[in-house]
Design an enzyme around this catalytic site. Structure first.
Site, PDB file in Angstrom:
ATOM      1  N   GLY A 131      35.733  25.871  39.488  1.00  0.00           N
ATOM      2  CA  GLY A 131      35.236  27.179  39.922  1.00  0.00           C
ATOM      3  C   GLY A 131      34.294  27.726  38.863  1.00  0.00           C
ATOM      4  O   GLY A 131      34.553  27.572  37.670  1.00  0.00           O
ATOM      5  N   THR A 170      37.419  29.220  32.295  1.00  0.00           N
ATOM      6  CA  THR A 170      38.112  29.591  33.521  1.00  0.00           C
ATOM      7  C   THR A 170      38.461  31.060  33.447  1.00  0.00           C
ATOM      8  O   THR A 170      38.879  31.550  32.389  1.00  0.00           O
ATOM      9  CB  THR A 170      39.404  28.787  33.797  1.00  0.00           C
ATOM     10  N   ASP A 176      40.945  32.129  34.746  1.00  0.00           N
ATOM     11  CA  ASP A 176      42.418  32.181  34.761  1.00  0.00           C
ATOM     12  C   ASP A 176      43.035  32.222  33.364  1.00  0.00           C
ATOM     13  O   ASP A 176      44.212  32.564  33.227  1.00  0.00           O
ATOM     14  CB  ASP A 176      42.973  30.948  35.500  1.00  0.00           C
ATOM     15  N   ARG A 200      48.743  57.088  49.380  1.00  0.00           N
ATOM     16  CA  ARG A 200      48.986  55.728  49.877  1.00  0.00           C
ATOM     17  C   ARG A 200      49.376  54.799  48.739  1.00  0.00           C
ATOM     18  O   ARG A 200      48.979  55.014  47.601  1.00  0.00           O
ATOM     19  CB  ARG A 200      47.696  55.133  50.423  1.00  0.00           C
TER      20      ARG A 200
HETATM   21  O1  F6P Z   1      40.334  28.409  38.866  1.00  0.00           O
HETATM   22  C1  F6P Z   1      39.567  29.525  39.075  1.00  0.00           C
HETATM   23  C2  F6P Z   1      39.859  30.173  40.405  1.00  0.00           C
HETATM   24  O2  F6P Z   1      39.020  31.296  40.532  1.00  0.00           O
HETATM   25  C3  F6P Z   1      41.323  30.553  40.656  1.00  0.00           C
HETATM   26  O3  F6P Z   1      41.708  31.756  40.056  1.00  0.00           O
HETATM   27  C4  F6P Z   1      41.354  30.610  42.152  1.00  0.00           C
HETATM   28  O4  F6P Z   1      42.664  30.391  42.641  1.00  0.00           O
HETATM   29  C5  F6P Z   1      40.443  29.499  42.555  1.00  0.00           C
HETATM   30  O5  F6P Z   1      39.557  29.299  41.481  1.00  0.00           O
HETATM   31  C6  F6P Z   1      39.664  29.760  43.806  1.00  0.00           C
HETATM   32  O6  F6P Z   1      38.946  28.621  44.098  1.00  0.00           O
HETATM   33  P1  F6P Z   1      37.774  28.519  45.157  1.00  0.00           P
HETATM   34  O7  F6P Z   1      36.613  29.321  44.627  1.00  0.00           O
HETATM   35  O8  F6P Z   1      37.451  27.087  45.222  1.00  0.00           O
HETATM   36  O9  F6P Z   1      38.292  29.107  46.425  1.00  0.00           O
END
Ligand code: F6P
Length: 342
Positions: free
Chosen positions: A10, A126, A128, A163
């Site tokens: 990603g 990443t 993440d 909400r």
């Molecule tokens: O690994 C990075 C990430 O953004 C994750 O947080 C997420 O789950 C995933 O990629 C989403 O992947 P894609 O863009 O392929 O849907």
């Protein structure tokens, strides 16, 4: 030397800053030439590349995404993938590769180096932040700031309408984005994949927040699961690295919270907004330093290593060590935030 560069997995803000640093130092200080492989491992597999010199990296420092393109292509899922890569590197006169990626891209790099002797240096990226060997990956700080700003905005509209607003952020196996953005944004509940949650307890926090005349914000990572439950899966199909596409837990919570508390609830899924746009200063600096150190690693023949942030230093760690296990949010850290729940 002639060096191939690729960005896999990603995308995330900061990839262009690394590419720029690699090329600027590599060309201007070391006299290297570069080949820009397109779309991660697909580039060297299919011998698809583009020129990558100083003119090509002018002006890209603040730009999100990657000028090289990205994909989740797994060379070990392709027929004769490792051999094709070796042959194509030779045909392109490439002496070594710099692979910029997360656990999947770098896992493939580690295996190519270990099993096939491919000369490769890794750079961790990443949003993440779940790579064990480095304190931070670039992309994460930008994603956290985007999520935090969204939470700030959601607080005011939640209060106006009394909400519950539920924000779903990325994070399949690691709740770093949820934890940091939730803490920075003053969330009333943070739910992460590492710790299955009790939906009744979430509803108690929601009730307690309303008692103070403010509306609750629930931050949930896409991979978070209720106790005994399964993640909300959008697609049954797996990608080339065996991941399912997650998403939907916020909408599930919306229904559960409304049903159990009688309060109106709305879900916001931030999705790829977290991965787009310009990197923060922190990510630009980290990405730039990783790029400069990757060139040093190449120059000293440290193949099979990855740049890593340790404190304020950039060090080289073995790719095998770096991809051995995911870095997840420890329970002790998570519990520091619990004082703000409810
Ligand atoms: O690994 C990075 C990430 O953004 C994750 O947080 C997420 O789950 C995933 O990629 C989403 O992947 P894609 O863009 O392929 O849907």
């Amino acid at each position: 030397m002639r060096i191939g560069v690729l960005t896999g997995g990603g995308d995330c803000p900061g990839l262009n800053a690394v590419i720029r640093a690699i090329v600027r130092k590599g060309v201007e200080r070391c006299g290297h030439e570069f080949v820009g492989y397109r779309d991660g491992w697909r580039g060297p597999l299919e011998r698809d590349s583009r020129p990558l010199g100083v003119p090509e990296v002018r002006g890209i420092l603040p730009r999100g995404g990657t000028i090289l393109g990205a994909s989740r292509t797994n060379p070990f899922k392709e027929d004769g993938g490792a051999e094709r890569i070796a042959a194509n590197l030779e045909a392109d006169g490439v002496d070594g590769l710099i692979a910029i990626g997360g656990e999947d891209t770098l896992g493939a790099a580690a295996r190519l180096h270990r099993e096939h002797g491919t000369p490769v240096v890794g750079v961790p990226k990443t949003i993440d932040n779940d790579l064990g060997a480095t304190d931070y990956t670039f992309g994460f700080d930008t994603a956290v700031n985007i999520a935090m700003e969204a939470i700030d905005r959601l607080h005011t509209t939640a209060d106006s309408h009394h909400r519950v607003l539920i924000v779903e952020v990325m994070g399949r196996h690691a709740g770093w984005i949820a934890f940091h953005s939730g803490l920075a944004g003053g969330a009333n509940v943070i739910l992460i994949p590492e710790l299955p949650f009790d939906v009744e307890r979430v509803c108690e926090f929601v009730g307690r927040r309303f008692e103070s005349n403010y509306a609750p914000i629930v931050v949930v990572a896409e991979g978070a699961t209720p106790v005994g439950g399964m993640p909300e899966v959008q697609e049954d199909e797996l990608d080339a690295f065996g991941h399912v596409r997650l998403g939907g837990i916020a909408h599930w919570l919306e229904g559960e919270i409304e049903r159990r508390t009688g309060k109106e609830a709305r879900a916001t899924v931030l999705g790829h907004v977290q991965r787009g746009g310009t990197p923060t200063a922190f990510d630009r600096v980290l990405a730039t330093r990783f790029g400069l150190h990757a060139i040093d690693a190449v120059d000293s023949g440290r193949w099979g290593t990855m740049t890593a942030l340790r404190g304020t230093d950039i060090q080289l760690v073995s790719l095998d060590e770096a991809t051995a296990e995911l870095k997840t949010v420890p329970e002790s850290l998570y519990s520091e935030a619990e004082v703000f729940f409810g």
